[in-house]
Scaffold this active site. Structure first.
Site, PDB file in Angstrom:
ATOM      1  N   ASP A 152      15.078 -22.138   8.835  1.00 54.92           N
ATOM      2  CA  ASP A 152      15.850 -22.073   8.313  1.00 54.92           C
ATOM      3  C   ASP A 152      15.634 -22.680   6.627  1.00 54.92           C
ATOM      4  OD1 ASP A 152      17.293 -22.446  10.528  1.00 54.92           O
ATOM      5  OD2 ASP A 152      17.684 -24.791  10.529  1.00 54.92           O
TER       6      ASP A 152
ATOM      7  N   GLU B 153      10.900 -24.556  19.686  1.00 52.90           N
ATOM      8  CA  GLU B 153       9.820 -25.233  19.811  1.00 52.90           C
ATOM      9  C   GLU B 153       8.923 -26.516  20.164  1.00 52.90           C
ATOM     10  OE1 GLU B 153      12.268 -25.787  17.375  1.00 52.90           O
ATOM     11  OE2 GLU B 153      11.451 -23.569  16.456  1.00 52.90           O
TER      12      GLU B 153
ATOM     13  N   ASP C 246      16.585 -19.824  19.878  1.00 50.61           N
ATOM     14  CA  ASP C 246      16.015 -21.001  19.111  1.00 50.61           C
ATOM     15  C   ASP C 246      15.885 -22.654  19.102  1.00 50.61           C
ATOM     16  OD1 ASP C 246      16.559 -21.452  17.024  1.00 50.61           O
ATOM     17  OD2 ASP C 246      18.494 -22.663  16.313  1.00 50.61           O
TER      18      ASP C 246
HETATM   19  C1  GLC Z   1      18.952 -23.691  14.170  1.00 50.12           C
HETATM   20  C2  GLC Z   1      18.811 -22.470  13.545  1.00 50.12           C
HETATM   21  C3  GLC Z   1      19.997 -22.088  12.283  1.00 50.12           C
HETATM   22  C4  GLC Z   1      20.987 -22.077  13.158  1.00 50.12           C
HETATM   23  C5  GLC Z   1      21.403 -23.432  13.760  1.00 50.12           C
HETATM   24  C6  GLC Z   1      22.505 -23.362  14.597  1.00 50.12           C
HETATM   25  O1  GLC Z   1      19.276 -24.339  12.478  1.00 50.12           O
HETATM   26  O2  GLC Z   1      17.557 -22.343  12.843  1.00 50.12           O
HETATM   27  O3  GLC Z   1      19.599 -20.693  11.980  1.00 50.12           O
HETATM   28  O4  GLC Z   1      22.297 -21.648  12.520  1.00 50.12           O
HETATM   29  O5  GLC Z   1      20.158 -23.608  14.489  1.00 50.12           O
HETATM   30  O6  GLC Z   1      22.557 -22.816  15.830  1.00 50.12           O
END
Ligand code: GLC
Length: 743
Positions: A502, A422, A419
């Site tokens: 998100d 980017e 995650d």
């Molecule tokens: C980001 C991700 C989400 C995750 C969060 C905490 O917002 O997109 O899916 O739960 O980070 O890790």
């Protein structure tokens, strides 16, 4: 500190540059060619056409004084060999240079070098408007080239699909986009850019299909008829333009060519197709055990549970918070015993300001971090506070990172979720916020050709996923890795799965989930899903029920919600919603043989699992005009998810197919070879699902998880049509690679 989210700082669509400032190729002065390559010289500038096969052409442009650029791309599948065209003829007359392959004619105007690509029946697939062009940095026209551009003609009625997870309608015509991977917390319809940059478009016009792939990881502007209705324009920094035009007899054939070019999904473990339960975060061992217990006690099938960032010690990657999770191996073994796979999140940011943290020290020892222009490691803030970021564009760094998963694998972890890649970097001063990523002048290895962050930004997340995937494979070569990424560039599918980030618990986001997942599917990324129930905010029971029904038909089927929201598991909205969610999840498990066959077709043939209606029906007027949000799953099933609150009836458009359609729930036959609209009851427990006449759909008994029992009985539902028909069913061990030997 509670970290609910980040500020979303989105800019207006980038302005296009003034085309007057660009120079086009101009008159052709010489032509050179061999068996697969044609080079058109236009004075000092060159356009090179490389025929990869009869119907895929790569075009490279070298402005005067510039080279074609490095022949290097993260997008391309190194496993694909192209054999060139079956034949290539090049003819010239006073007006044109005509290049002919077994499938295409490429005509280039001698005075301008503008080209047209036609199929064997003479239909125009692609036509330059101004064609390729470049802008010089200075005003005297002789300085270094700063930007390149491509302008092509758009025809009335031409539709453009693809470009990854953009948040507009499936047909992207009339919009302008930025391609720049962005942490788009709480994005909404129209927000741009998002997490992924996939510069691939599928054009449908007059029943003909054609793909355009512009291979640059630079920040790109793509205008699809927004500024001028009849013009597509792509602009990017840099001096080399490298793009592909992909033809094929059908839209699906074009997508298969794109899959040959950029790669297919690897075969995933079969449990990846089960239901996944997640939240940000299950905070401790007790909470995650409780969720597991509830799922089994309530007979809600589930295969995977997620450990979001709170499992770590102060968000330090590759650590556990031992107060909350004192015995990870014991916990994961117990979960496994109950049929749950454990998936852990790993972000790129490595906590920087803790001398006791071994991973951070090892990163320094390996010289692994992205550097500032002065050579010192860059520091940016993410969940753990100040962080350094591994340079995943350095092969040595990827080789260092992969094996860091060894301990997690030993503890029984079955999958890794990448995650914030980017990459996302938090901004300190929200008032001044303009961007949430790192400075563009940072330095990267870029696989041995050092460059700045601007050039590799859009590929960073993909290279992180690659490091993870290749690392998992190296550590456990007998296993099929399971990985998920948020950021992506073209080709990311070679290293795992993705989701749409998100999103929000709203009905519009339910629609967006369909649009985004279908668009990702058209963009070469078959194994996709959106957070079921929505991530930001809280759904009501009706929305969760409808979303679970939709999720049951998406490749990645994961319920997830953010920090601080109430629970969102299928049982928290009362008995009726629980029953409906259970039934939707059970339908998914009953259809697993079908889904698994689709996964295999994606992995071997490059076919998308989810398909917009326009793909098999490019010439259908109703689909063109009304763009109904139904979709195909493979080639047999047609779903019409309910996307509005309170909807108890819908009119479903069944496209023309020989023999018509059957309703999966009632068995009712809808003849209508010519395409019909049928009224369908959609009470809350009904997800409209149809099957094409001439299909065979395999069903298996419901399991609580994929590996619960060996499946000993399949029921084949046969949906007749006059005449003979066939279907494919694929199965294997569900894990491991023995299938490669036909096992
Ligand atoms: C980001 C991700 C989400 C995750 C969060 C905490 O917002 O997109 O899916 O739960 O980070 O890790």
């Amino acid at each position: 500190m509670e970290l609910l989210g980040r500020p979303a700082t989105f800019s207006d669509p980038p302005a296009l540059k003034d085309p007057q400032g660009f120079t086009t190729l101009g008159a052709i002065t010489a032509v050179e060619h061999d068996k697969a390559t044609v080079t058109l010289h236009c004075g000092e500038a060159r356009l090179r056409l490389l025929l990869l096969t009869d119907d895929v052409v790569r075009l490279r442009v070298a402005p005067p004084g510039a080279s074609f650029g490095r022949d290097f791309s993260y997008a391309l599948d190194p496993g694909t060999t192209w054999h060139g065209p079956s034949a290539l003829t090049v003819e010239e007359n006073d007006a044109i240079v005509r290049i002919q392959t077994g499938a295409l004619t490429i005509q280039t105007e001698k005075t301008t070098c503008r080209l047209q690509i036609l199929d064997a029946t003479g239909r125009i697939l692609f036509a330059d408007e101004a064609g390729p062009a470049w802008e010089n940095a200075g005003s005297n026209g002789t300085d270094t080239v700063s930007h390149v551009a491509l302008s092509a003609r758009l025809r009335p009625g031409e539709r453009l699909f693809g470009l990854g997870d953009k948040t507009v309608t499936l047909d992207r015509r009339g919009h302008r986009f930025a391609l720049w991977n962005t942490d788009a917390f709480e994005y909404q319809r129209g927000t741009d850019p998002l997490y992924k940059s996939i510069p691939f478009l599928l054009s449908l016009h007059d029943g003909a299909a054609c793909g355009l792939f512009v291979d640059t990881t630079q920040r790109m502007t793509v205008d699809l008829g927004a500024e001028a209705n009849d013009r597509l324009r792509v602009e990017a920094p840099g001096s080399a333009l490298d793009y592909y035009v992909l033809a094929g007899a059908t839209p699906l054939a074009v997508l298969q060519q794109f899959a040959r070019l950029t790669g297919r999904t690897p075969m995933l473990p079969k449990w990846a197709l089960g239901y996944h339960q997640c939240r940000y975060s299950y905070r401790n061992e007790g909470e995650i055990r409780e969720v597991a217990r509830e799922l089994r006690a309530r007979r809600i099938p589930c295969d995977a549970l997620y450990f979001d960032i709170h499992y770590m010690d102060g968000f330090r990657v590759f650590t556990w918070d031992r107060d909350a999770f004192p015995d990870p191996a014991g916990l994961i073994a117990d979960l496994k015993q109950d049929g749950f796979q454990s998936i852990v999140i790993i972000d790129p940011g490595v906590k920087a300001d803790d001398p006791a943290y071994g991973i951070a020290r090892a990163g320094h020892a390996h010289d692994a971090y992205i550097k500032q222009p002065d050579g010192s490691p860059y520091t940016g803030k993410v969940w753990p506070g100040a962080c350094h970021f591994p340079d995943f564009t350095n092969p040595a760094v990827r080789d260092w990172w992969g094996p860091l998963h060894a301990e997690l694998l030993k503890q029984g972890v079955a999958g890794v979720w990448n995650d914030m890649n980017e990459p996302a970097v938090f901004i300190e001063d929200l008032e001044e916020a303009t961007a949430i990523t790192m400075p563009e002048d940072l330095r990267h290895d870029y696989d041995g050709h050092p460059t700045d962050h601007a050039e590799v930004h859009n590929a960073y997340g993909m290279q992180m996923l690659r490091a993870t995937y290749e690392g998992l494979l190296r550590l456990a070569p007998e296993r099929r890795p399971f990985t998920i990424t948020r950021a992506a560039y073209a080709g990311t599918q070679r290293y795992g799965t993705t989701w749409t980030g998100d999103n929000t618990s709203s009905w519009d986001h339910l629609k967006l989930a369909v649009e985004q997942c279908l668009s990702l599917s058209v963009s070469g990324t078959p194994f996709v899903g959106a957070d079921v129930g929505g991530f930001v905010g809280t759904p009501d029971g009706e929305l969760l029920a409808r979303w679970t029904q939709l999720g049951a038909l998406m490749p990645l089927f994961r319920n997830h919600t953010t920090l601080g929201t109430p629970p969102q598991e299928p049982w928290v909205f009362g008995e009726e919603v629980e029953r409906i969610c259970r039934e939707a999840i059970e339908l998914r498990y009953r259809l697993l043989p079908y889904f698994y066959t689709l996964l295999w077709e994606a992995a071997t043939d490059g076919l998308p699992m989810l398909r917009p209606l326009a793909l098999p029906h490019p010439a259908d007027e109703t689909i063109r005009r009304e763009a109904p949000l139904g979709f195909y799953l493979g080639s047999s099933l047609l779903a019409y998810p309910v996307l509005d609150a309170g909807q108890i009836q819908m009119n479903a458009y069944l496209p023309p197919v020989p023999g018509g359609w059957y309703d999966v729930h009632t068995g009712r036959h809808h003849p209508g070879d010519g395409g019909t609209v049928v009224p369908v009851e959609t009470p809350l427990d009904r997800l409209p699902l149809f099957v094409k006449a001439g299909s065979i759909v395999p069903f298996q008994p419901v399991l609580q998880h994929v590996e619960e029992n060996p499946v000993e009985e399949l029921t084949l539902h046969v949906y007749p049509t006059p005449g003979a028909f066939t279907a494919r069913l694929y199965d294997d061990a569900g894990v491991g690679w023995a299938f490669k030997n036909g096992d």
